[in-house]
Design a protein around this motif. Structure first.
Motif, mmCIF file in Angstrom:
data_model
loop_
_atom_site.group_PDB
_atom_site.id
_atom_site.type_symbol
_atom_site.label_atom_id
_atom_site.label_comp_id
_atom_site.label_asym_id
_atom_site.label_seq_id
_atom_site.Cartn_x
_atom_site.Cartn_y
_atom_site.Cartn_z
ATOM 1 N N PRO A 23 0.856 -1.193 0.000
ATOM 2 C CA PRO A 23 0.000 0.000 0.000
ATOM 3 C C PRO A 23 0.892 1.242 0.000
ATOM 4 C CG PRO A 23 -0.775 -1.575 1.599
ATOM 5 C CD PRO A 23 0.537 -2.082 1.102
ATOM 6 N N ASP A 72 -1.185 4.861 -4.692
ATOM 7 C CA ASP A 72 -2.410 4.074 -4.947
ATOM 8 C C ASP A 72 -3.621 5.001 -4.986
ATOM 9 O OD1 ASP A 72 -1.336 1.373 -2.800
ATOM 10 O OD2 ASP A 72 -0.931 1.769 -4.903
ATOM 11 N N GLN A 90 -23.336 11.983 4.135
ATOM 12 C CA GLN A 90 -24.161 13.189 4.256
ATOM 13 C C GLN A 90 -24.013 13.848 5.627
ATOM 14 O OE1 GLN A 90 -25.502 14.849 1.802
ATOM 15 N NE2 GLN A 90 -24.634 13.220 0.550
ATOM 16 N N TYR A 134 0.032 -2.351 6.152
ATOM 17 C CA TYR A 134 -0.505 -1.078 5.693
ATOM 18 C C TYR A 134 0.263 0.109 6.289
ATOM 19 C CZ TYR A 134 -4.446 0.737 3.027
ATOM 20 O OH TYR A 134 -5.230 1.293 2.046
ATOM 21 N N MET A 185 -16.209 6.156 -5.516
ATOM 22 C CA MET A 185 -16.331 5.005 -4.605
ATOM 23 C C MET A 185 -16.873 3.790 -5.357
ATOM 24 S SD MET A 185 -17.695 6.672 -1.080
ATOM 25 C CE MET A 185 -18.978 7.751 -1.721
ATOM 26 N N VAL A 238 -13.981 2.298 -7.387
ATOM 27 C CA VAL A 238 -12.997 1.530 -6.612
ATOM 28 C C VAL A 238 -13.608 0.245 -6.086
ATOM 29 C CG1 VAL A 238 -11.487 1.552 -4.608
ATOM 30 C CG2 VAL A 238 -11.658 3.581 -6.029
ATOM 31 N N LYS A 276 -13.199 -2.368 -8.542
ATOM 32 C CA LYS A 276 -11.808 -2.837 -8.643
ATOM 33 C C LYS A 276 -11.454 -3.726 -7.453
ATOM 34 C CE LYS A 276 -8.595 -0.380 -10.547
ATOM 35 N NZ LYS A 276 -7.952 -0.752 -11.831
ATOM 36 N N ASP A 319 -9.601 -7.415 -7.051
ATOM 37 C CA ASP A 319 -8.469 -7.492 -6.131
ATOM 38 C C ASP A 319 -8.671 -8.628 -5.121
ATOM 39 O OD1 ASP A 319 -6.007 -6.107 -5.074
ATOM 40 O OD2 ASP A 319 -7.287 -6.069 -3.300
ATOM 41 N N LEU A 350 -27.935 2.883 -13.123
ATOM 42 C CA LEU A 350 -27.173 3.361 -11.962
ATOM 43 C C LEU A 350 -27.563 2.647 -10.663
ATOM 44 C CD1 LEU A 350 -24.890 5.400 -11.697
ATOM 45 C CD2 LEU A 350 -26.570 7.135 -11.068
ATOM 46 N N HIS A 397 -24.900 0.426 -8.502
ATOM 47 C CA HIS A 397 -24.616 0.716 -7.086
ATOM 48 C C HIS A 397 -24.822 -0.537 -6.241
ATOM 49 C CE1 HIS A 397 -24.533 2.358 -3.107
ATOM 50 N NE2 HIS A 397 -25.840 2.390 -2.948
ATOM 51 N N GLY A 420 -16.301 1.677 2.089
ATOM 52 C CA GLY A 420 -17.644 1.344 2.548
ATOM 53 C C GLY A 420 -17.634 0.159 3.477
ATOM 54 N N LYS A 443 -36.988 -2.105 -2.755
ATOM 55 C CA LYS A 443 -37.616 -1.213 -3.735
ATOM 56 C C LYS A 443 -38.095 -2.028 -4.930
ATOM 57 C CE LYS A 443 -36.905 3.262 -5.916
ATOM 58 N NZ LYS A 443 -36.021 4.435 -6.011
HETATM 59 C C1 LIG Z 1 -3.962 -0.560 -0.990
HETATM 60 C C2 LIG Z 1 -4.491 0.786 -1.424
HETATM 61 C C3 LIG Z 1 -4.890 0.819 -2.883
HETATM 62 C C4 LIG Z 1 -5.679 2.115 -3.274
HETATM 63 C C5 LIG Z 1 -6.766 1.973 -4.335
HETATM 64 C C6 LIG Z 1 -6.340 2.157 -5.726
HETATM 65 C C7 LIG Z 1 -7.002 1.699 -6.812
HETATM 66 C C8 LIG Z 1 -7.959 0.609 -6.776
HETATM 67 C C9 LIG Z 1 -7.281 -0.597 -7.182
HETATM 68 C C10 LIG Z 1 -7.491 -1.720 -6.623
HETATM 69 C C11 LIG Z 1 -8.462 -1.873 -5.513
HETATM 70 C C12 LIG Z 1 -7.918 -2.653 -4.474
HETATM 71 C C13 LIG Z 1 -7.656 -2.190 -3.204
HETATM 72 C C14 LIG Z 1 -7.733 -0.956 -2.532
HETATM 73 C C15 LIG Z 1 -8.788 0.053 -2.782
HETATM 74 C C16 LIG Z 1 -9.032 1.125 -1.942
HETATM 75 C C17 LIG Z 1 -8.408 1.252 -0.610
HETATM 76 C C18 LIG Z 1 -7.909 2.563 -0.212
HETATM 77 C C19 LIG Z 1 -8.607 3.520 0.315
HETATM 78 C C20 LIG Z 1 -10.042 3.471 0.578
HETATM 79 C C21 LIG Z 1 -10.599 4.835 0.343
HETATM 80 C C22 LIG Z 1 -11.855 5.096 1.072
HETATM 81 O O1 LIG Z 1 -12.238 4.404 1.972
HETATM 82 S S1 LIG Z 1 -12.712 6.424 0.446
HETATM 83 C C23 LIG Z 1 -14.103 6.606 1.506
HETATM 84 C C24 LIG Z 1 -15.080 5.473 1.345
HETATM 85 N N1 LIG Z 1 -16.280 5.795 2.038
HETATM 86 C C25 LIG Z 1 -17.445 5.178 1.793
HETATM 87 O O2 LIG Z 1 -17.532 4.225 1.038
HETATM 88 C C26 LIG Z 1 -18.650 5.755 2.483
HETATM 89 C C27 LIG Z 1 -19.813 4.798 2.458
HETATM 90 N N2 LIG Z 1 -21.066 5.549 2.521
HETATM 91 C C28 LIG Z 1 -21.759 5.840 1.345
HETATM 92 O O3 LIG Z 1 -21.418 5.489 0.239
HETATM 93 C C29 LIG Z 1 -23.049 6.609 1.526
HETATM 94 O O4 LIG Z 1 -23.011 7.323 2.730
HETATM 95 C C30 LIG Z 1 -24.290 5.661 1.554
HETATM 96 C C31 LIG Z 1 -24.481 5.084 0.181
HETATM 97 C C32 LIG Z 1 -24.116 4.578 2.592
HETATM 98 C C33 LIG Z 1 -25.527 6.475 1.946
HETATM 99 O O5 LIG Z 1 -25.546 7.594 1.114
HETATM 100 P P1 LIG Z 1 -26.760 8.638 1.228
HETATM 101 O O6 LIG Z 1 -26.433 9.798 0.403
HETATM 102 O O7 LIG Z 1 -27.121 8.839 2.656
HETATM 103 O O8 LIG Z 1 -27.888 7.862 0.437
HETATM 104 P P2 LIG Z 1 -29.138 7.061 0.955
HETATM 105 O O9 LIG Z 1 -30.062 8.036 1.604
HETATM 106 O O10 LIG Z 1 -28.742 5.834 1.690
HETATM 107 O O11 LIG Z 1 -29.747 6.596 -0.468
HETATM 108 C C34 LIG Z 1 -30.369 7.571 -1.300
HETATM 109 C C35 LIG Z 1 -30.455 6.993 -2.682
HETATM 110 O O12 LIG Z 1 -29.167 7.076 -3.303
HETATM 111 C C36 LIG Z 1 -28.800 5.811 -3.791
HETATM 112 N N3 LIG Z 1 -27.347 5.708 -3.772
HETATM 113 C C37 LIG Z 1 -26.541 5.751 -2.689
HETATM 114 N N4 LIG Z 1 -25.250 5.655 -3.063
HETATM 115 C C38 LIG Z 1 -25.239 5.526 -4.412
HETATM 116 C C39 LIG Z 1 -24.206 5.376 -5.378
HETATM 117 N N5 LIG Z 1 -22.914 5.310 -5.031
HETATM 118 N N6 LIG Z 1 -24.568 5.299 -6.683
HETATM 119 C C40 LIG Z 1 -25.890 5.349 -7.021
HETATM 120 N N7 LIG Z 1 -26.932 5.480 -6.164
HETATM 121 C C41 LIG Z 1 -26.588 5.568 -4.868
HETATM 122 C C42 LIG Z 1 -29.465 4.842 -2.880
HETATM 123 O O13 LIG Z 1 -29.557 3.560 -3.482
HETATM 124 C C43 LIG Z 1 -30.804 5.502 -2.675
HETATM 125 O O14 LIG Z 1 -31.596 5.258 -3.814
HETATM 126 P P3 LIG Z 1 -33.189 5.100 -3.648
HETATM 127 O O15 LIG Z 1 -33.641 6.407 -3.033
HETATM 128 O O16 LIG Z 1 -33.675 4.852 -5.025
HETATM 129 O O17 LIG Z 1 -33.402 3.944 -2.709
#
Ligand SMILES: CCCCC/C=C\C/C=C\C/C=C\C/C=C\C/C=C\CCC(=O)SCCNC(=O)CCNC(=O)[C@H](O)C(C)(C)COP(=O)(O)OP(=O)(O)OC[C@H]1O[C@@H](n2cnc3c(N)ncnc32)[C@H](O)[C@@H]1OP(=O)(O)O
Ligand SMILES: Cc1cc2nc3c(=O)[nH]c(=O)nc-3n(C[C@H](O)[C@H](O)[C@H](O)COP(=O)(O)OP(=O)(O)OC[C@H]3O[C@@H](n4cnc5c(N)ncnc54)[C@H](O)[C@@H]3O)c2cc1C
Length: 620
Positions: free
Chosen positions: A96, A100, A147, A234, A281, A284, A287, A291, A370, A374, A425, A440
């Motif tokens: 890591p 990256d 949010q 890490y 998000m 990744v 991906k 991985d 979409l 998701h 996530g 849904k």
């Molecule tokens: C070793 C290091 C390598 C680095 C990586 C490099 C490249 C990748 C290569 C290989 C990969 C391999 C390994 C490593 C990869 C990464 C590791 C390194 C770092 C990690 C980086 C991070 O962690 S970044 C931060 C990540 N954080 C999160 O994931 C947060 C999770 N939370 C959320 O996504 C949201 O808060 C939620 C979805 C849980 C809630 O969102 P909210 O806005 O509150 O929505 P809701 O009210 O729940 O839903 C409303 C509505 O929206 C729809 N929806 C929600 N999200 C999405 C979406 N993404 N796309 C489309 N639609 C979405 C949801 O379904 C609802 O729809 P309906 O109203 O119809 O039901």
């Protein structure tokens, strides 16, 4: 017989075309050739050595990582490696490292959420690594709940700037990889405020450090958050903390591909779903699924080689003791993991196609897939990383005491891998997103809206809610259609049961909270069905090479029936299969284990050897 002789012996007895199997694993001949070429390049370069990593102090490990990252970049330039080859090289460096997130999130976010002008301004500098970025979304107080983020970006119409500020301790950015020491810029997710109105979370490019002396700029407090799980692992990554004290940036540093702020300070939401702000998000997560198959295959490779070489008990008249691979318990723990590596490989290939497809659709303002993308990326990321983390630990145990040695490679592999269940996530939070999508869909069944894609089976729920699996003999479980119907019936019945139970609550939100555990289990059933169905689709393709398809069919049956065995309660409780049919599935599984091992000793060994060959540079 020495292990190497045994392998040579097995190689000669291969029941299938090993070269063609390598192509299947890699996804294409070109992908295999790139992988093999880059693996050799890394394995033959002493700068990329990894056998000393776990003995280094945090400071020396970080210096070692910087040296490797710089050397990797130098080799990429010298050899004029393609983007795919460069990505492979960074992967095989296998540590890591801050780049990256630069390549894996900072650049994709600008491409996915920036407008044309912003891409033209920032991407050339990023591609040349004249700037190094990180993805700073998570805060001390909020990670899952995006949010709930507290960092503010307040528009000042007087100066045509945003003021970035950390109003509370909990608004401190916390965790971003690459932030602690290296990044010059960050993609900051903050609450957009114009004229006193809060427009939710948006992305902003903010410079953190001087490009001259790398010191933090005025108003920026930044540092490393310290040691993480395990030694080595890490800790090569500088995950950091970041606070803003009224830092001013130009208006055009807000990513304007999804929404905009005009010179007058008017907020403009394009006619695109606000969730596109989450697009990086999603990228990744897809991906991470591919991985998972790589990490799992490495653990299986180590555990299988050990199981083949290790002998314990069973000596007769002074003869050799029994290879532990011959014990049924060792087989029932190991072979499903080998099969899972292939299952995750194939579903990862399909998910990459799904993601590419949605990216093309978005360019044509087609948002129809979409929600499914998701649900699939969230669900598959959750299920494959949880299974892989558990599998790496299982592989450690399969290797007895030796599995606990750093030199086995398993402790560090585990320590590097397990945060995958949290980052990008939390796995439970993501399963609940899948459950929301399932509920849904079920609620719309009566509306005449036909479910499509990976949830099309829900449109046949009337049949699936009453069907009976046609299994009378153990070998009936070798029929893909029988297995598929069992998994569809289980998933449909669990979702429909949840939907019915939700109606017993005053409102959906209360029901969802009370039934969250059942909903998460229904989500797992849905995702496991996707993995099983994509394995079947893979087997329906033309797979060249003597015996290759046959071996993959054996692995498919091992994967599906071991899952059915593990979740037998779901299948029987939902009435999909009877206890007797469950017992027949177990009987068939035992027969399959013998096939994997005795009838086709080369299958097992060659799966492992070919995986090891492909990942040669990453062996410890
Ligand atoms: C070793 C290091 C390598 C680095 C990586 C490099 C490249 C990748 C290569 C290989 C990969 C391999 C390994 C490593 C990869 C990464 C590791 C390194 C770092 C990690 C980086 C991070 O962690 S970044 C931060 C990540 N954080 C999160 O994931 C947060 C999770 N939370 C959320 O996504 C949201 O808060 C939620 C979805 C849980 C809630 O969102 P909210 O806005 O509150 O929505 P809701 O009210 O729940 O839903 C409303 C509505 O929206 C729809 N929806 C929600 N999200 C999405 C979406 N993404 N796309 C489309 N639609 C979405 C949801 O379904 C609802 O729809 P309906 O109203 O119809 O039901
Ligand atoms: C190694 C590593 C690297 C990281 N890199 C980055 C990075 O580069 N950039 C970045 O922005 N972030 C990064 N992160 C942060 C990461 O994205 C978050 O830790 C992750 O999103 C989980 O959020 P959290 O820590 O707030 O966990 P929480 O959400 O607080 O989870 C804690 C517990 O609460 C449960 N929970 C939370 N909400 C619910 C709910 N609604 N229903 C049921 N249960 C719930 C979870 O299941 C979990 O069991 C990284 C994290 C790690 C470990």
């Amino acid at each position: 017989m020495e292990a190497l002789d045994y392998h040579a012996e097995e190689r000669r007895k291969a029941e299938f075309d090993v070269e063609e199997m390598k192509i299947v694993w890699a996804g294409s001949r070109q992908a295999y050739e790139i992988s093999d070429r880059v693996a050799r390049l890394v394995a033959s370069d002493p700068v990329f050595r990894k056998d000393n990593r776990t003995m280094l102090s945090r400071k020396d490990l970080f210096k070692d990582t910087l040296r490797k990252a710089a050397h990797a970049w130098k080799r990429i330039i010298e050899l004029r490696l393609s983007e795919e080859e460069a990505s492979k090289l960074r992967f095989f460096v296998d540590q890591p490292v801050f780049t990256d997130l630069h390549w894996g999130m900072f650049i994709p976010a600008i491409k996915g959420q920036g407008n044309e002008e912003q891409q033209q301004k920032w991407l050339p500098m990023a591609y040349k690594m004249q700037i190094i970025g990180c993805y700073a979304q998570t805060e001390l107080g909020h990670g899952s709940n995006v949010q709930g983020l507290e960092t503010t970006a307040t528009f000042d119409p007087e100066t045509d700037e945003f003021v970035i500020h950390s109003p509370t301790l909990t608004s401190s950015k916390w965790w971003p990889g690459g932030l602690g020491k290296v990044s010059t810029h960050a993609l900051i997710y903050a609450r957009l405020i114009t004229d006193g109105q809060d427009h939710g979370v948006h992305g902003f490019i903010v410079q953190l450090r001087s490009l001259d002396d790398h010191l933090p700029l005025p108003g920026i407090t930044v540092g490393d958050i310290g040691m993480k799980f395990g030694s080595g692992a890490y800790n090569s990554m500088d995950n950091g903390v970041l606070r803003f004290d009224h830092v001013r940036i130009l208006r055009d540093q807000m990513l304007m591909g999804v929404s905009q702020v005009t010179r007058e300070g008017k907020f403009m939401q394009s006619d695109v779903p606000r969730q596109l702000v989450y697009g990086t998000m999603v990228y990744v997560r897809q991906k991470i699924v591919a991985d998972a198959s790589c990490a799992l295959s490495r653990a299986v490779c180590i555990a299988t080689r050990y199981s083949v070489v290790r002998r314990q008990f069973g000596s007769h008249n002074g003869g050799p003791e029994t290879q532990v691979i011959d014990y049924k318990t060792q087989q029932s723990r190991l072979f499903p993991l080998l099969a899972s590596a292939y299952a995750f490989r194939f579903v990862g290939e399909w998910l990459k196609w799904l993601y590419t497809d949605v990216t093309q659709r978005l360019q044509a303002s087609d948002f129809s897939t979409l929600p499914e993308v998701h649900a699939c990326t969230a669900g598959l990321k959750s299920v494959t990383t949880s299974a892989t983390a558990d599998a790496i630990e299982e592989c450690r145990k399969l290797c007895g005491g030796h599995g606990y040695l750093s030199s086995s490679g398993l402790p560090e592999l585990f320590a590097v891998y397990v945060p995958a269940c949290t980052y990008e996530g939390d796995n439970v939070v993501l399963l609940l997103q899948v459950a929301r999508f399932l509920m849904k869909t079920v609620s719309q069944l009566g509306s005449g809206k036909k479910p499509v894609g990976t949830i099309a089976y829900m449109g046949r729920s009337e049949h699936l809610l009453q069907c009976r699996c046609e299994v009378e003999r153990a070998e009936d479980w070798l029929k893909p259609n029988v297995i598929l119907e069992a998994f569809e019936a289980r998933a449909a019945r669990m979702s429909v049961t949840c939907a019915k139970n939700l109606n017993n609550f005053a409102n959906q939100e209360e029901g969802f909270a009370q039934l969250a555990t059942d909903l998460a289990e229904a989500a797992v059933a849905h995702v496991q069905l996707i993995i099983v169905s994509k394995f079947i689709e893979k087997l329906q393709q033309d797979i060249p090479g003597k015996g290759v398809k046959r071996q993959l069919e054996i692995l498919f049956n091992v994967y599906a029936l071991s899952l059915l065995h593990k979740h037998l309660g779901d299948f029987v409780a939902s009435g999909c299969i009877t206890p007797k049919q469950g017992a027949l599935a177990n009987e068939q599984l035992r027969l399959l284990y013998s096939q994997v091992h005795f009838d086709n000793p080369s299958l097992l060994l060659y799966m492992v050897l070919l995986l090891e060959r492909l990942l040669q540079s990453t062996s410890f």
